[in-house]
Design a protein around this motif. Structure first.
Motif, PDB file in Angstrom:
ATOM      1  N   ASN A 244      24.705  34.267  42.046  1.00 24.28           N
ATOM      2  CA  ASN A 244      25.170  35.465  42.743  1.00 24.28           C
ATOM      3  C   ASN A 244      25.797  35.112  44.088  1.00 24.28           C
ATOM      4  O   ASN A 244      26.811  35.710  44.488  1.00 24.28           O
ATOM      5  N   TYR A 245      25.223  34.145  44.774  1.00 21.45           N
ATOM      6  CA  TYR A 245      25.788  33.696  46.051  1.00 21.45           C
ATOM      7  C   TYR A 245      27.185  33.115  45.835  1.00 21.45           C
ATOM      8  O   TYR A 245      28.139  33.444  46.560  1.00 21.45           O
ATOM      9  N   GLN A 246      27.313  32.265  44.812  1.00 26.43           N
ATOM     10  CA  GLN A 246      28.614  31.646  44.559  1.00 26.43           C
ATOM     11  C   GLN A 246      29.633  32.675  44.064  1.00 26.43           C
ATOM     12  O   GLN A 246      30.829  32.565  44.364  1.00 26.43           O
ATOM     13  N   LYS A 247      29.161  33.688  43.349  1.00 23.24           N
ATOM     14  CA  LYS A 247      30.072  34.756  42.931  1.00 23.24           C
ATOM     15  C   LYS A 247      30.611  35.489  44.152  1.00 23.24           C
ATOM     16  O   LYS A 247      31.818  35.800  44.222  1.00 23.24           O
ATOM     17  N   ALA A 248      29.749  35.747  45.128  1.00 20.25           N
ATOM     18  CA  ALA A 248      30.192  36.394  46.364  1.00 20.25           C
ATOM     19  C   ALA A 248      31.226  35.528  47.089  1.00 20.25           C
ATOM     20  O   ALA A 248      32.242  36.033  47.581  1.00 20.25           O
ATOM     21  N   MET A 261      32.519  44.285  47.745  1.00 17.61           N
ATOM     22  CA  MET A 261      32.072  43.641  46.517  1.00 17.61           C
ATOM     23  C   MET A 261      31.302  42.343  46.794  1.00 17.61           C
ATOM     24  O   MET A 261      30.203  42.144  46.272  1.00 17.61           O
ATOM     25  N   PRO A 262      31.836  41.428  47.624  1.00 15.26           N
ATOM     26  CA  PRO A 262      31.062  40.224  47.916  1.00 15.26           C
ATOM     27  C   PRO A 262      29.736  40.535  48.609  1.00 15.26           C
ATOM     28  O   PRO A 262      28.719  39.883  48.344  1.00 15.26           O
ATOM     29  N   LEU A 263      29.736  41.562  49.472  1.00 18.66           N
ATOM     30  CA  LEU A 263      28.497  41.946  50.156  1.00 18.66           C
ATOM     31  C   LEU A 263      27.415  42.339  49.145  1.00 18.66           C
ATOM     32  O   LEU A 263      26.243  41.992  49.298  1.00 18.66           O
TER      33      LEU A 263
END
Length: 297
Positions: A244-248, A261-263
């Protein structure tokens, strides 16, 4: 029983697009493979069946029902101990075991076990002594001992290749690392009889990390999404916070104007890291959230 074994051998051979000659090479004759597949062979030696299993990239247990599998031997127990020690990052004890078993004929005279030891030794010398280049050479040597063909890899082969990809990343050879992950993922979906889905999650995570390092955020986002999907399917939190961190990170680099969205995914990552008490990552994610939050108010 022989009928079931013959059918499984035939089906797996055809699945990989392998001829009977290719399967038989160095093991037995093409005529023997034909007889085994047709159930005309009255007796299949354990050695030939083992070599066939290695060529097809599966364990010998693949051909049998669970209640017909032989008891775990000394070799199996040693291999399981190695895997547990490596998983727990107890490289010192694992390395002592490697040095001991290297002199054991059961390991030194059999290609697949020699391959296994080389792989484990490579990990030990890397994480104990930082000998990354030497470790990669050792892994390459291990892969040369594989009994599979160009058309298929065993799950163990792919795990060894994953170790190499991780080492390439540690050497900051990110492009080479990414290309290797792509190759691994192309083959891993072909592996039959695969139970260890955590391995797949780990590959998606590391592949996304390598893609981020070369600024290929579209590719990295694809890997993140696939890794998160497997986590959901398996109902596991394994590496879910990291994914999830890398997706952000991918989202914020793909569209710097969209902060919401990244938040959302930073917050998901934070909740997962807090739940697992992973203090090392909590502060990093909080800082990212603090940077974005004022903008979204």
């Amino acid at each position: 029983m022989e009928l079931e074994v013959g059918r499984k051998i035939r089906d797996l051979r055809k699945y990989y697009g392998m001829t009977q000659e290719e399967l038989a090479e160095g093991i037995c004759t093409q005529a023997s493979i034909s007889k085994i597949e047709k159930n005309d062979e009255t007796y299949i030696s354990a050695q030939i069946l083992y070599l066939i299993s290695q060529r097809l990239g599966v364990s010998i247990e693949y051909f049998f029902n669970d209640n017909e599998v032989l008891n775990i031997s000394y070799v199996n127990e040693v291999c399981e101990q190695f895997s547990e020690l490596i998983a727990n990052k107890d490289y010192e004890e694992a390395y002592e075991m490697v040095k001991l078993e290297k002199n054991n004929p059961m390991f030194s005279t059999k290609r697949h076990l020699k391959k296994f030891l080389l792989w484990r030794e490579a990990l030990c010398i890397n994480y104990l002594y930082g000998k990354k280049s030497e470790a990669i050479e050792m892994i390459n040597e291990a892969l040369l001992l594989s009994e599979t063909t160009e058309k298929n890899y065993s799950l163990e082969d792919l795990n060894i290749m994953t170790s190499k990809a991780i080492l390439l990343g540690e050497l900051e050879n990110w492009e080479e690392s990414l290309n290797l992950y792509i190759n691994i993922l192309e083959h891993i979906k072909k592996i039959p009889f695969q139970k260890d889905r955590l391995t797949l999650i780990n590959i998606y995570y590391n592949a996304s990390r390598s893609a981020i390092k070369v600024n290929d955020y579209d590719q990295a986002l694809l890997f993140c999404n696939k890794g998160i999907l497997v986590c959901k399917q398996e109902k596991t939190f394994f590496l879910l916070g990291h994914l999830n961190y890398q997706k952000a990170e991918c989202l914020i680099n793909l569209n710097k104007q969209d902060k919401k969205m990244p938040l959302q995914f930073y917050k998901k990552a934070l909740a997962l890291f807090e739940g697992a008490e992973q203090e090392k990552y909590i502060d990093i994610v909080k800082e990212k959230i603090n940077q974005l939050s004022p903008i979204t108010k």
